[in-house]
Design a protein around this motif. Structure first.
Motif, PDB file in Angstrom:
ATOM      1  N   GLY A  29      77.330  36.965 -30.864  1.00 26.69           N
ATOM      2  CA  GLY A  29      76.505  36.222 -29.918  1.00 26.69           C
ATOM      3  C   GLY A  29      77.289  35.720 -28.721  1.00 26.69           C
ATOM      4  O   GLY A  29      76.865  35.867 -27.567  1.00 26.69           O
ATOM      5  N   LEU A  30      78.466  35.139 -28.985  1.00 28.01           N
ATOM      6  CA  LEU A  30      79.301  34.663 -27.877  1.00 28.01           C
ATOM      7  C   LEU A  30      79.853  35.827 -27.062  1.00 28.01           C
ATOM      8  O   LEU A  30      80.054  35.702 -25.848  1.00 28.01           O
ATOM      9  CB  LEU A  30      80.443  33.802 -28.420  1.00 28.01           C
ATOM     10  N   GLY A  31      80.110  36.959 -27.733  1.00 23.92           N
ATOM     11  CA  GLY A  31      80.575  38.133 -26.998  1.00 23.92           C
ATOM     12  C   GLY A  31      79.539  38.618 -26.003  1.00 23.92           C
ATOM     13  O   GLY A  31      79.866  38.961 -24.857  1.00 23.92           O
ATOM     14  N   ILE A  32      78.279  38.642 -26.431  1.00 25.73           N
ATOM     15  CA  ILE A  32      77.200  39.038 -25.520  1.00 25.73           C
ATOM     16  C   ILE A  32      77.066  38.029 -24.385  1.00 25.73           C
ATOM     17  O   ILE A  32      76.890  38.393 -23.219  1.00 25.73           O
ATOM     18  CB  ILE A  32      75.874  39.167 -26.305  1.00 25.73           C
ATOM     19  N   ALA A  33      77.164  36.730 -24.732  1.00 25.14           N
ATOM     20  CA  ALA A  33      77.072  35.687 -23.704  1.00 25.14           C
ATOM     21  C   ALA A  33      78.221  35.808 -22.706  1.00 25.14           C
ATOM     22  O   ALA A  33      78.029  35.647 -21.489  1.00 25.14           O
ATOM     23  CB  ALA A  33      77.091  34.304 -24.362  1.00 25.14           C
ATOM     24  N   ALA A  34      79.419  36.126 -23.200  1.00 25.24           N
ATOM     25  CA  ALA A  34      80.569  36.273 -22.306  1.00 25.24           C
ATOM     26  C   ALA A  34      80.379  37.452 -21.360  1.00 25.24           C
ATOM     27  O   ALA A  34      80.714  37.374 -20.174  1.00 25.24           O
ATOM     28  CB  ALA A  34      81.845  36.452 -23.119  1.00 25.24           C
ATOM     29  N   ALA A  35      79.831  38.552 -21.885  1.00 24.04           N
ATOM     30  CA  ALA A  35      79.637  39.744 -21.053  1.00 24.04           C
ATOM     31  C   ALA A  35      78.599  39.515 -19.961  1.00 24.04           C
ATOM     32  O   ALA A  35      78.700  40.075 -18.866  1.00 24.04           O
ATOM     33  CB  ALA A  35      79.227  40.924 -21.931  1.00 24.04           C
ATOM     34  N   THR A  36      77.600  38.691 -20.253  1.00 18.61           N
ATOM     35  CA  THR A  36      76.510  38.483 -19.288  1.00 18.61           C
ATOM     36  C   THR A  36      76.712  37.268 -18.389  1.00 18.61           C
ATOM     37  O   THR A  36      76.194  37.237 -17.266  1.00 18.61           O
ATOM     38  CB  THR A  36      75.172  38.335 -20.039  1.00 18.61           C
ATOM     39  N   LEU A  37      77.451  36.273 -18.870  1.00 21.52           N
ATOM     40  CA  LEU A  37      77.576  35.020 -18.115  1.00 21.52           C
ATOM     41  C   LEU A  37      78.954  34.807 -17.508  1.00 21.52           C
ATOM     42  O   LEU A  37      79.169  33.813 -16.816  1.00 21.52           O
ATOM     43  CB  LEU A  37      77.255  33.824 -19.033  1.00 21.52           C
ATOM     44  N   LYS A  38      79.881  35.730 -17.746  1.00 23.92           N
ATOM     45  CA  LYS A  38      81.255  35.539 -17.276  1.00 23.92           C
ATOM     46  C   LYS A  38      81.310  35.388 -15.764  1.00 23.92           C
ATOM     47  O   LYS A  38      80.685  36.142 -15.023  1.00 23.92           O
ATOM     48  CB  LYS A  38      82.115  36.728 -17.698  1.00 23.92           C
ATOM     49  N   GLY A  39      82.065  34.392 -15.316  1.00 22.79           N
ATOM     50  CA  GLY A  39      82.256  34.144 -13.895  1.00 22.79           C
ATOM     51  C   GLY A  39      83.673  34.451 -13.475  1.00 22.79           C
ATOM     52  O   GLY A  39      84.549  34.703 -14.313  1.00 22.79           O
ATOM     53  N   PRO A  40      83.962  34.425 -12.188  1.00 22.20           N
ATOM     54  CA  PRO A  40      85.321  34.730 -11.704  1.00 22.20           C
ATOM     55  C   PRO A  40      86.277  33.584 -12.005  1.00 22.20           C
ATOM     56  O   PRO A  40      85.873  32.425 -12.113  1.00 22.20           O
ATOM     57  CB  PRO A  40      85.120  34.906 -10.197  1.00 22.20           C
ATOM     58  N   THR A  41      87.541  33.935 -12.152  1.00 25.49           N
ATOM     59  CA  THR A  41      88.568  32.904 -12.318  1.00 25.49           C
ATOM     60  C   THR A  41      89.201  32.607 -10.962  1.00 25.49           C
ATOM     61  O   THR A  41      89.134  33.412 -10.040  1.00 25.49           O
ATOM     62  CB  THR A  41      89.664  33.369 -13.296  1.00 25.49           C
ATOM     63  N   ALA A  42      89.794  31.425 -10.864  1.00 26.78           N
ATOM     64  CA  ALA A  42      90.393  31.000  -9.596  1.00 26.78           C
ATOM     65  C   ALA A  42      91.904  31.155  -9.665  1.00 26.78           C
ATOM     66  O   ALA A  42      92.528  30.824 -10.672  1.00 26.78           O
ATOM     67  CB  ALA A  42      90.040  29.543  -9.303  1.00 26.78           C
ATOM     68  N   SER A  43      92.484  31.660  -8.598  1.00 26.23           N
ATOM     69  CA  SER A  43      93.936  31.792  -8.533  1.00 26.23           C
ATOM     70  C   SER A  43      94.564  30.722  -7.649  1.00 26.23           C
ATOM     71  O   SER A  43      95.773  30.674  -7.489  1.00 26.23           O
ATOM     72  CB  SER A  43      94.323  33.184  -8.008  1.00 26.23           C
ATOM     73  N   ASN A  44      93.721  29.878  -7.041  1.00 25.32           N
ATOM     74  CA  ASN A  44      94.249  28.795  -6.207  1.00 25.32           C
ATOM     75  C   ASN A  44      94.251  27.489  -7.000  1.00 25.32           C
ATOM     76  O   ASN A  44      93.608  27.376  -8.034  1.00 25.32           O
ATOM     77  CB  ASN A  44      93.412  28.636  -4.935  1.00 25.32           C
ATOM     78  N   PHE A  45      94.961  26.504  -6.493  1.00 25.33           N
ATOM     79  CA  PHE A  45      95.078  25.222  -7.170  1.00 25.33           C
ATOM     80  C   PHE A  45      94.659  24.119  -6.209  1.00 25.33           C
ATOM     81  O   PHE A  45      95.368  23.836  -5.240  1.00 25.33           O
ATOM     82  CB  PHE A  45      96.519  24.997  -7.648  1.00 25.33           C
ATOM     83  N   THR A  46      93.506  23.541  -6.468  1.00 27.22           N
ATOM     84  CA  THR A  46      93.023  22.457  -5.608  1.00 27.22           C
ATOM     85  C   THR A  46      93.518  21.124  -6.153  1.00 27.22           C
ATOM     86  O   THR A  46      93.734  20.966  -7.350  1.00 27.22           O
ATOM     87  CB  THR A  46      91.487  22.455  -5.540  1.00 27.22           C
ATOM     88  N   MET A  47      93.656  20.177  -5.262  1.00 29.11           N
ATOM     89  CA  MET A  47      94.175  18.872  -5.639  1.00 29.11           C
ATOM     90  C   MET A  47      93.414  17.790  -4.881  1.00 29.11           C
ATOM     91  O   MET A  47      93.826  17.354  -3.804  1.00 29.11           O
ATOM     92  CB  MET A  47      95.666  18.785  -5.320  1.00 29.11           C
ATOM     93  N   PRO A  48      92.262  17.349  -5.395  1.00 27.32           N
ATOM     94  CA  PRO A  48      91.481  16.318  -4.708  1.00 27.32           C
ATOM     95  C   PRO A  48      92.309  15.065  -4.461  1.00 27.32           C
ATOM     96  O   PRO A  48      93.120  14.657  -5.287  1.00 27.32           O
ATOM     97  CB  PRO A  48      90.337  16.038  -5.699  1.00 27.32           C
ATOM     98  N   GLY A  49      92.093  14.469  -3.294  1.00 31.11           N
ATOM     99  CA  GLY A  49      92.785  13.229  -2.957  1.00 31.11           C
ATOM    100  C   GLY A  49      94.073  13.420  -2.199  1.00 31.11           C
ATOM    101  O   GLY A  49      94.646  12.437  -1.722  1.00 31.11           O
ATOM    102  N   THR A  50      94.535  14.646  -2.038  1.00 30.66           N
ATOM    103  CA  THR A  50      95.755  14.894  -1.278  1.00 30.66           C
ATOM    104  C   THR A  50      95.406  15.254   0.161  1.00 30.66           C
ATOM    105  O   THR A  50      94.302  15.697   0.466  1.00 30.66           O
ATOM    106  CB  THR A  50      96.574  16.033  -1.900  1.00 30.66           C
ATOM    107  N   GLU A  51      96.371  15.074   1.060  1.00 35.10           N
ATOM    108  CA  GLU A  51      96.138  15.374   2.471  1.00 35.10           C
ATOM    109  C   GLU A  51      95.845  16.859   2.693  1.00 35.10           C
ATOM    110  O   GLU A  51      94.983  17.217   3.496  1.00 35.10           O
ATOM    111  CB  GLU A  51      97.359  14.958   3.290  1.00 35.10           C
ATOM    112  N   SER A  52      96.555  17.719   1.980  1.00 36.88           N
ATOM    113  CA  SER A  52      96.351  19.154   2.169  1.00 36.88           C
ATOM    114  C   SER A  52      94.944  19.576   1.769  1.00 36.88           C
ATOM    115  O   SER A  52      94.308  20.388   2.451  1.00 36.88           O
ATOM    116  CB  SER A  52      97.384  19.938   1.357  1.00 36.88           C
TER     117      SER A  52
END
Length: 731
Positions: A29-52
């Protein structure tokens, strides 16, 4: 707790077909859910509260055309001066035209207009602006970008597309299977039975499958960093095999004592399962505790790994008993199946145990360590102290393209840029100047540019780019040093101090390099707090389990020794480059920013795992009348084989990830494998018994008022034995 788990183990064996069916349904069941609902992964690193991060958010709002991912195409002519010839200009302009028409690209900047050409007329840089962020660039767009300049290359030119747009998810390939294969061999040697080894491995793989499928099923709604699934897989495999190993080992021991499979598995889950539940809980708490640091991507990584560990615990105490029911007495080696009494009708009566063999290596090692306890402690402390020395020079940073695998497009481009322009061009800074009016922005930009240009460490300031309203300007700053150099970190702070406020405009510094510096500084500030939290937690938890004050303090100090030595070795290899070729590392660099704090959380849980498994048997024998020294020897004698196997398995699984090309995953696998080796073999199996022997009966001292205040979690199964003594005898 032990009594509850005892009942759970027996129920799982009785209803083994139902238990296996439920887990398989969950997996599918989770395998089917993973195949249909999988989203992209992020390669960037956000840091809320920083100047950048504030600057990036401002660009996305006011200057969206400049907020997308950027690419840099490095161009190298066959000979000096060729870029200034009509033929050379034609080739470069052709590459610019090709890049500007790529799918997803807003535009490409002609190097003749931006003056991004070296004085010798051989190197040029073409800036490419994408419409979306790096994580939203499709694989097709990235592939088309990597193929830019094929026609020019056919004429002898070198065209190397690079930049943040090439950041992609690390791939898990066949090399990690080597670690699993070694783990399988360790299981076969430990158990002497293919059935027991195969069942333990199958149990762990099902748990990992469920955990990873659930993680990817959630990735459509929760953004995962590219390293989060790798960490979850790494930990899920390691602890899944280890937890099943602990329960199976105790089950086999009970079978040899003459218990029926049902009774044996019940007692195994009640005792070893209690240790597994406690050890798993410590890992989960330590990983989930990363949320207190307040860094979103680290929180997601910790929770993702904690989820797979939780699944591994549930699988170990439910699915493992069910599979043991199917295996029956085949979990024993052939030579022991006939020797062990087969009491198929006995429920609660144990056969008289055979005389215990205390000639094994674990007993011999324990006797030697306790006899030479003071020299052992001194040598252990001195050795770990020396290994920890390089840690004082530890630097952390986010990785840049210069640390990418040799031959990869990102590394080729970075090397070419460094060769022609210098290291600063691979880590450009971006300064955002914004105000409520175009006049204020126009007045502030020249002042900001002049202040930055006069800052030590700045090589050049690019002409400003203005948004359509003229209220927001973007200036490129080229440092003299590389993205991960200490000089660049100093430069970022110097620029911010100089241009914090100019006229009526707001000035913010950002860029991939600045983001990496902000992330590293916030993680460095959070690490002491997190370490204090973890150490304090370990003392409280072990005080609860062992009813002692000195044992938890000793365990926490041992954990600190493990962490320090692991940091030292990892810095020596990955940052200083000693023996780097042995792990396939091309370029030494600062450690990835989140590695130290992540390592603390993971090693804490694993260290407590071995501590509980070894010391709980020591306490059990001490409570039942053995001297403190003999109890220490017994705990080591009974636990050494299993802990050795468990540590070798974890080292194998973690070590398998060292063969990946990605330097981030490589360093994580290496550090975890080294940390497990140090903690299991040096700290827990050498220093711990020596210290326990030195402390003698004082090790188990606990004030009476505290003993009454602490709840009894019954890791050793004392309550379970009392419960079984009250049961009627069924024959």
């Amino acid at each position: 707790m032990a009594t509850l788990l005892y009942r759970l183990g027996r129920a799982s064996l009785r209803r083994r077909r139902l238990v296996v069916a439920v887990w398989l349904v969950v997996l599918v069941g989770l395998g089917i859910a993973a195949a249909t609902l999988k989203g992209p992964t992020a390669s960037n690193f956000t840091m809320p509260g920083t100047e950048s991060q504030q600057a990036l958010d401002l660009l996305a709002e006011r200057f969206p055309a400049a907020s997308g991912a950027t690419g840099t195409i490095a161009v190298k002519a066959p000979a000096d001066g060729q870029l200034t010839t009509p033929e050379g200009q034609s080739v470069v302009k052709g590459v610019v035209q090709e890049a500007s028409t790529l799918p997803g690209v807003v535009g490409a900047v002609d190097p003749y207009q931006s003056q991004a050409i070296t004085p010798n007329g051989r190197y040029a840089l073409i800036q490419v602006q994408f419409a979306t962020g790096g994580d939203e660039v499709t694989p097709e767009q990235r592939e088309a970008y990597e193929k830019v300049g094929a026609q020019a290359e056919a004429q002898g030119w070198q065209i190397a597309p690079g930049g943040e747009v090439l950041n992609s998810e690390p791939e898990v390939g066949s090399t990690e299977a080597l670690g699993v294969l070694v783990a399988a061999i360790v299981l076969i040697v430990t158990f002497g039975s293919l059935v027991a080894a195969g069942m333990t491995m199958l149990n762990a793989l099902i748990g990992v499958g469920v955990g990873m499928a659930g993680l990817f099923a959630l990735s459509g709604t929760v953004q995962l960093t590219s390293t989060a699934p790798i960490l979850a897989l790494m930990l899920g495999l390691a602890v899944g095999i280890d937890y099943s190993l602990f329960i199976t080992s105790r089950h086999r021991q009970h079978l040899l004592e003459g218990l029926t499979p049902e009774e044996a598995v019940g007692r195994a889950v009640g005792t070893a399962g209690s240790a597994v539940l406690f050890a798993g809980a410590t890992v989960v708490i330590a990983l989930a505790g990363l949320a207190v640091v307040g860094i979103p991507f680290l929180t997601v990584m910790g929770l993702a790994a904690a989820g797979t560990v939780s699944v591994a615990v549930l699988v170990a105490i439910t699915l493992a008993p069910a599979l043991l029911g199917f295996a029956g007495r085949r979990v024993l080696p052939r030579r022991l199946r006939k020797a062990a009494p087969a009491t198929e009708t006995v429920e609660t009566v144990e056969a008289a145990p055979a005389a215990e063999d205390r000639s094994g290596f674990g007993f011999r090692w324990a006797r030697w360590v306790t006899r030479l306890r003071i020299p052992v402690i001194l040598v252990g402390l001195l050795g770990l102290g020396l290994l920890a020395l390089p840690a004082q020079d530890m630097r952390i940073a986010l990785p840049d393209a210069s640390t990418a695998p040799v031959g990869s497009p990102a590394r080729t481009s970075a090397d070419l840029i460094r060769e022609g322009f210098g290291p600063g061009f691979t880590g450009r800074l971006a300064v955002v100047v914004t105000s409520d009016s175009a006049q204020d922005t126009a007045a502030a930009v020249p002042q900001v540019a002049a202040l930055i240009q006069r800052t030590d460490g700045v090589l050049a300031v690019a002409p400003p780019q203005l948004d359509p309203t003229g209220r927001t300007a973007l200036l490129g700053v080229i440092p003299k040093s590389g993205p991960t150099d200490a000089a660049t970190e100093t430069l970022v702070h110097d620029i911010r101090d100089r241009v914090g406020s100019v006229g009526n405009a707001e000035v913010l510094l950002t860029g991939v390099t600045a983001i990496g510096i902000d992330v590293s500084e916030k993680l460095s500030a959070a690490m002491p707090v997190y370490l204090l939290l973890v150490v304090g937690l370990s003392i409280l938890l072990l005080m609860l389990v062992f009813r002692s004050i000195l044992v938890p303090v000793k365990a926490a100090l041992g954990f600190l020794l493990t962490v320090a030595a692991t940091f030292g070795i990892t810095v020596a290899v990955f940052q200083q480059g000693h023996l780097a070729s042995l792990v396939g590392l091309d370029s030494p660099a600062p450690l990835i920013s989140f590695l130290p704090i992540l390592l603390i959380g993971i090693l804490f849980g694993l260290a407590m795992d071995y501590e509980v498994f070894l010391v709980s048997r020591m306490r059990e024998d001490f409570v039942h009348g053995d001297t403190a020294r003999q109890a220490t020897i017994n705990g080591m004698g009974h636990g050494a084989r299993v802990v050795t196997a468990a540590a070798l398995i974890m080292m194998s699984v973690f070590g398998g990830f060292v063969f990946l090309d990605d330097p981030v995953i490589k360093s994580m696998g290496f550090a975890l494998a080294i940390g497990v080796a140090i903690d299991a073999f040096v700290v827990r199996m050498t220093i711990v018994p020596a210290v326990m022997s030195l402390l003698n009966t004082r090790a188990w001292w606990l004030p009476r008022w505290l003993d009454r205040a602490l709840p009894n979690v019954d890791i050793e199964g004392e309550g379970l034995r009392a419960h079984l003594d009250k049961q009627p005898v069924n024959v």
